[in-house]
Write an enzyme that holds these catalytic residues in place. Structure first.
Site, mmCIF file in Angstrom:
data_model
loop_
_atom_site.group_PDB
_atom_site.id
_atom_site.type_symbol
_atom_site.label_atom_id
_atom_site.label_comp_id
_atom_site.label_asym_id
_atom_site.label_seq_id
_atom_site.Cartn_x
_atom_site.Cartn_y
_atom_site.Cartn_z
ATOM 1 N N PRO A 66 42.293 0.852 77.556
ATOM 2 C CG PRO A 66 40.145 -0.058 77.620
ATOM 3 C CD PRO A 66 40.898 1.227 77.787
ATOM 4 C CG HIS A 67 46.484 -1.452 75.063
ATOM 5 N ND1 HIS A 67 46.397 -0.487 76.057
ATOM 6 C CD2 HIS A 67 47.744 -1.928 75.117
ATOM 7 C CE1 HIS A 67 47.566 -0.393 76.670
ATOM 8 N NE2 HIS A 67 48.401 -1.253 76.129
ATOM 9 N N GLY A 68 44.950 -4.851 74.190
ATOM 10 C CA GLY A 68 45.337 -6.235 74.394
ATOM 11 C C GLY A 68 46.829 -6.440 74.574
#
Length: 162
Positions: A66-68
């Site tokens: 997960p990352h923005g």
């Protein structure tokens, strides 16, 4: 790559016994580790959830990254990783995830990090070892650019030259 994945992962950003009821909860747990490490603002967690709604960050082999969104970059204080292990697994849209490697990257450096992580995780033995890791030092060693075999070879070479 000196600033590779292992170089961005501080031991205090490694959680080996986390619990999550599902994908969004797991992302919130990962984001909170980045917040606690001082790498991101709390609002970055929303950018991570937004990214997940547009494109899944599930890689396979029980691993998600997960990352923005790019819009969340202003919420990042410094590039960093968080390693969160869910021993009981977390349901990621029908896929069981036991390891999340959360990424916070201000520039385009996240692409190199993603490529490096994908290379590590494409090795089923290293991916399994990450899923089973129960020590932060082991996690850091597995994410390091050089393998244990290379390290052993280097030591043997140094031993022969002394």
């Amino acid at each position: 790559m000196a600033e590779g994945a292992a170089g961005l992962l501080a031991p205090e950003a490694i959680r080996l016994d986390a619990r999550a009821s599902g994908r969004d909860h797991a992302i919130r747990v990962c984001g909170q580790v980045l917040v606690d490490a001082g790498a991101v603002e709390p609002a970055y967690i929303d950018a991570m959830l937004e990214r997940e709604r547009s494109i899944s960050t599930y890689l396979g082999e029980g691993v998600a990254i997960p990352h923005g969104t790019s819009g969340g970059r202003d919420l990042i204080h410094r590039d960093a990783l968080a390693f969160v292990r869910f021993p009981d697994g977390a349901d990621w849209d029908g896929n069981p995830v036991s390891v999340c490697i959360a990424i916070a990257a201000r520039g385009d450096g996240h692409m190199a990090i993603l490529a490096e992580l994908a290379q590590v995780l494409m090795d089923p033995d290293r991916a399994r070892a990450l899923r089973e890791a129960d020590d932060p030092g082991r996690v850091l060693a597995l994410l390091a650019p050089e393998t244990e075999e290379e390290t052993t070879e280097n030591r043997e070479e140094q031993g022969h030259t002394v």
